[in-house]
Design a protein around this motif. Structure first.
Motif, PDB file in Angstrom:
ATOM      1  N   SER A 282       0.817  -1.207   0.000  1.00 31.54           N
ATOM      2  CA  SER A 282       0.000   0.000   0.000  1.00 31.54           C
ATOM      3  C   SER A 282       0.856   1.265   0.000  1.00 31.54           C
ATOM      4  O   SER A 282       1.952   1.311   0.563  1.00 31.54           O
TER       5      SER A 282
ATOM      6  N   ILE B 110      -0.811   1.259   6.648  1.00 29.48           N
ATOM      7  CA  ILE B 110      -1.456   0.062   6.112  1.00 29.48           C
ATOM      8  C   ILE B 110      -0.396  -0.946   5.673  1.00 29.48           C
ATOM      9  O   ILE B 110      -0.511  -2.155   5.911  1.00 29.48           O
TER      10      ILE B 110
ATOM     11  N   THR C 192       0.046  -4.707   6.989  1.00 32.64           N
ATOM     12  CA  THR C 192      -0.053  -5.783   6.007  1.00 32.64           C
ATOM     13  C   THR C 192       1.119  -6.744   6.151  1.00 32.64           C
ATOM     14  O   THR C 192       0.949  -7.969   6.166  1.00 32.64           O
TER      15      THR C 192
ATOM     16  N   GLY D   1      -9.016   1.718   2.677  1.00 34.66           N
ATOM     17  CA  GLY D   1      -8.053   1.816   3.773  1.00 34.66           C
ATOM     18  C   GLY D   1      -8.088   0.625   4.718  1.00 34.66           C
ATOM     19  O   GLY D   1      -7.895   0.776   5.924  1.00 34.66           O
TER      20      GLY D   1
ATOM     21  N   VAL E  21      -6.611  -3.259   5.712  1.00 38.77           N
ATOM     22  CA  VAL E  21      -5.469  -4.163   5.567  1.00 38.77           C
ATOM     23  C   VAL E  21      -5.960  -5.464   4.930  1.00 38.77           C
ATOM     24  O   VAL E  21      -6.935  -6.070   5.394  1.00 38.77           O
TER      25      VAL E  21
END
Length: 358
Positions: free
Chosen positions: A181, A186, A190, A223, A225
């Protein structure tokens, strides 16, 4: 409050919050109620056999009294990928609200018509759900499902775990795929989820190379994850692939402190990160015939190395067509079916990659 009143309120809230067309998909489940609820998303569908019918998508919502994140667990986005569907079916039976901090929203067979038909695409409208986002509230059933996920479910979620496999046409080395991202917070979360899942490989995509119609892209827009485990395939459910999907998901929930189930064993002892090279990672056949793989899943390859031989069964006296790769890396995925035609994907090759340098 009656089911109808709740549905009307949900529609109103969704339209007001998103500024998009109101969803036509209904459910009697209250997402904000503490407890465990089971039921359906009801996708309206007028067919020859059922003029005023609806397509059922099995839904379980487990909300604990203790605070925690909201996680959407998806299986069966592609109907012929059953490892995730079975893994999530096990989970919805195993967990009660007392076992969960936060909220689990679980759709084990997100595209049930495709799952029942043992097909990647929905037989209702021949649409690939993972190429249908952001969807359409007034579109075909699959487009309506995509719209509901993006505009109703995702705005309430912190994380999405979208379980896939190779289905009928491919077979995967257990791995986790995710978008790198542009949002650094994020991205950090992730990578935490990729490592928590603990597959052998984490395959990371740069945003500029990502397909905008996928679940991954929908999560990026909202937005949220997102990780996409790929375990198994080949038109079968292998025990190890199912175990990887089930235990990896449990490890993610454990890392988020949503559950205390310590039964999920560490599988790989560390995740090796890789990325894909546009125009080079996917290796395709340029002839029709029966193919012989010359490398296996997990094998390291080098540029120019013969990866497959395609045989012309009508002219067996001809030499097979050799297919070579152009990059160095590891074989993450291979075609499952023996027959190939021009344009069919034979392999996917991942290249070692350090996400901290991106």
């Amino acid at each position: 409050m009656s089911d109808k009143r709740y549905i009307d309120d949900l529609r109103s809230e969704t339209a007001g919050a998103t500024g998009v067309s109101v969803t036509k998909i209904e459910t009697s489940i209250r997402f904000d109620n503490v407890g465990k609820q089971t039921g359906y998303l009801r996708v309206p569908y007028s067919s020859h056999a059922s003029a005023y019918g609806w397509i059922p998508l099995p839904l379980t919502v487990i909300r604990g009294a203790a605070p925690g994140p909201t996680v959407l667990l998806l299986g069966g986005v592609h109907g012929d990928e059953y490892e995730g569907q079975i893994a999530l079916a096990k989970m919805v039976r195993a967990f009660e609200s007392k076992d969960v901090a936060g909220t689990l929203i679980v759709l084990p067979s997100t595209n049930l018509p495709a799952a029942v038909a043992n097909n990647r695409l929905s037989p209702v409208d021949n649409v690939n759900l993972n190429r249908a986002f952001p969807g359409d509230a007034n579109g075909t059933p699959t487009q309506m499902i995509a719209h509901y996920i993006e505009e109703v479910l995702l705005p309430t979620c912190d994380y999405v775990i979208d379980l896939h496999s190779g289905g009928s046409s491919l077979e995967y080395l257990p791995c986790v795929r995710a978008r790198l991202s542009a949002n650094l917070q994020i991205r950090h979360k992730t990578l935490e989820m990729v490592r928590a899942f603990d597959a052998e490989f984490g395959v990371l995509f740069r945003p500029a190379k990502a397909e905008p119609r996928t679940m991954s892209a929908a999560c990026e827009r909202k937005g949220v994850v997102y990780i996409n485990p790929e375990t198994g395939g080949g038109a079968r459910v292998a025990r190890k692939a199912l175990q990887a999907a089930h235990e990896g998901t449990l490890r993610c929930l454990l890392a988020l402190e949503m559950i205390e189930d310590a039964s999920a064993r560490r599988s790989s002892g560390g995740t090796r990160t890789a990325t894909l090279v546009a125009g080079a990672s996917l290796v395709h056949s340029d002839s029709d015939g029966v193919w012989e793989p010359l490398v296996e899943l997990g094998e390291a390859v080098v540029p120019g190395q013969p990866l497959a031989a395609v045989y012309n069964l009508k002219k067996p006296w001809l030499a097979p067509q050799t297919v070579s790769g152009s990059i160095a890396g590891t074989v993450l995925c291979r075609r499952a079916a023996a027959w190939v035609e021009v344009g069919d994907c034979l392999f996917e090759i991942g290249v070692d990659f350090d996400p901290e340098s991106a």
